[in-house]
Design a protein around this motif. Structure first.
Motif, short mmCIF file in Angstrom:
data_model
loop_
_atom_site.label_atom_id
_atom_site.label_comp_id
_atom_site.label_asym_id
_atom_site.label_seq_id
_atom_site.Cartn_x
_atom_site.Cartn_y
_atom_site.Cartn_z
N CYS A 304 -18.42 -17.47 -41.82
CA CYS A 304 -17.44 -16.39 -41.97
C CYS A 304 -18.02 -15.10 -41.38
O CYS A 304 -19.16 -14.73 -41.68
CB CYS A 304 -17.11 -16.18 -43.46
SG CYS A 304 -16.10 -14.71 -43.75
N CYS A 307 -18.73 -12.68 -44.63
CA CYS A 307 -19.57 -12.91 -45.81
C CYS A 307 -20.64 -13.97 -45.63
O CYS A 307 -21.55 -14.08 -46.45
CB CYS A 307 -18.70 -13.27 -47.01
SG CYS A 307 -17.96 -14.91 -46.88
N CYS A 341 -13.53 -17.00 -44.05
CA CYS A 341 -13.35 -17.86 -45.22
C CYS A 341 -11.94 -17.59 -45.78
O CYS A 341 -11.30 -16.61 -45.40
CB CYS A 341 -14.44 -17.57 -46.25
SG CYS A 341 -14.30 -15.92 -46.97
N HIS A 344 -11.22 -13.96 -47.15
CA HIS A 344 -11.24 -12.90 -46.14
C HIS A 344 -10.14 -13.08 -45.12
O HIS A 344 -9.60 -12.12 -44.59
CB HIS A 344 -12.64 -12.81 -45.54
CG HIS A 344 -13.63 -12.27 -46.53
ND1 HIS A 344 -14.90 -12.78 -46.68
CD2 HIS A 344 -13.50 -11.28 -47.44
CE1 HIS A 344 -15.51 -12.11 -47.66
NE2 HIS A 344 -14.69 -11.19 -48.13
#
Ligand code: ZN
Length: 405
Positions: A304, A307, A341, A344
């Motif tokens: 991601c 993150c 992800c 997000h």
């Protein structure tokens, strides 16, 4: 106009497929990494020349009042004399530097004025031509000085080299841009390398390919036969992972073609089905989930963008400029995507977060502090951007501010 000269794509693709095989065999392994192994050993010296030469110029000390003092000339000569890690400079030879100094000393104030403009002026084209008019049309010297100024825009040229001409011939590139030192010819030379860089980025999505890497790639073609046939297939097959790697490169080179085909198919099925609203969105999402576009973003980012969650089963290829608002070419442009992800992706997709031109997160005021915690977003988050992301992000940001949640 010469500057728009474009490269023979088919030959370039052949050359890249040959190159992947060649490097895989040379390194006895799979990855082509321009920063280690074979490429570092044979081509890494150019990065060292840039670093040492750029430092030797000491541009941070330059000031207009130095013109005529001899200090600018000293800096430039130090740049020209810079060496790589093994103590050599195969681009600019000793005689060129002597000639350069002699010429400068015939009219030092004018010479330093010309050199000052080359580095501190805002018109590179005119400064380059002025330098050639004063000193002489010395391709290796002036291309090298431009290279030391900015290695993301400029490259050294060794005009005397038969070998470079030979590589250009293999790629069907007009060799005239090597023969005569002028700003226009230099632009053709650079433009060709920019196109090669673009294609290498396509072929090797896991690497960060610089303009200098394109130059190194061209140099490596010295070992290629004219038709780019590969003579060591047997050897290649015995190396673990090498065949997979070579196939992946060939596959990535076909990326645009395949992705565009997919996109047309999706467009057609949407039209045929006639579904609208949420179902339509769901259908687009489902198809993108299996797309070449997503595969490419997985290769590019691996986790991601925000993150660091990395399970490929969870990752979504999120368009920056939304798919339904993009032109066909924009829909398949990897620069128009982030790998995100589910959390997000949902936030980004609904314009509840966006990013500024440094990649810093912007969070909608409407999002409660609780949701910020549960959705894992913080004010200090950042994505690392590529140049190509920026025009799409501008679009996304406009939507983000329009919506004023
Ligand atoms: Zn995430």
């Amino acid at each position: 106009m010469a500057e728009t000269d474009s490269i023979d794509e088919e030959r370039l693709e052949k050359a890249i497929n040959w190159f992947a095989r060649y490097i895989a065999v040379q390194q006895g392994g799979r990855d082509v990494d321009f920063y280690s192994g074979y490429m570092q050993m044979h081509e890494g010296f150019k990065r060292e020349l840039f670093r040492n030469g750029h430092d030797a110029l000491r541009l941070e000390t330059w000031d207009k009042s130095m013109i005529g003092s001899g200090r600018i000339l000293d800096c430039v000569v130090a740049g020209l004399q810079s060496k790589d890690g093994s103590g050599q400079n195969i681009v600019v030879n000793f005689h060129s530097v002597t000639n350069f100094k002699e010429k400068a000393n015939t009219d030092l104030p004018l010479a330093e004025d010309v050199l000052f403009n080359l580095y501190e002026g805002d018109d590179d084209a005119t400064a380059f031509e002025d330098a050639c008019d004063f000193f002489g049309r010395w391709y290796p010297v002036f291309s090298y000085l431009m290279f030391l100024k900015d290695d993301t825009k400029y490259l050294p040229v060794k005009s005397s080299s038969q070998l470079h001409g030979d590589r250009f011939r293999k790629l069907n590139i007009d060799r005239d841009c090597l023969r005569y030192c002028s700003w226009n010819n230099y632009q053709v030379f650079l433009n060709v390398h920019r196109q090669i860089q673009e294609k290498l980025i396509e072929a090797f999505p896991e690497n960060q390919i610089s303009l200098l890497d394109a130059h190194s790639f061209v140099w490596t073609l010295y070992a290629a036969p004219d038709d780019f046939s590969f003579k060591m297939e047997e050897k290649l097959e015995k190396i673990p992972g090498a065949t997979d790697f070579v196939n992946q490169v060939a596959d990535q080179l076909k990326y645009r073609e395949k992705a565009q085909q997919e996109d047309e198919d999706l467009e057609r099925s949407l039209e045929k089905s006639g579904i609208e609203g949420r179902e339509r969105v769901a259908m687009i999402k489902a198809r993108l989930n299996q797309s070449e576009f997503r595969k490419r973003l997985l290769l590019r980012y691996k986790k991601c963008c925000l993150c660091g969650a990395s399970d490929p089963r969870l990752m979504t290829a999120s368009h920056i400029k939304p798919w339904s608002e993009s032109e066909p070419a924009e829909r398949v442009d990897p620069d128009n995507g982030f790998l995100l992800c589910p959390n997000h992706d949902a936030l980004f997709d609904q314009f509840l977060i966006s990013f500024d031109d440094d990649g810093k997160i912007m969070i909608s005021d409407s999002l409660s502090s609780n949701d910020r915690i549960f959705m894992n977003i913080r004010e200090d988050m950042k994505v690392s951007l590529r140049e190509g992301n920026k025009k799409y992000l501008e679009y996304h940001r406009n939507r983000f501010s329009e919506l004023k949640h």
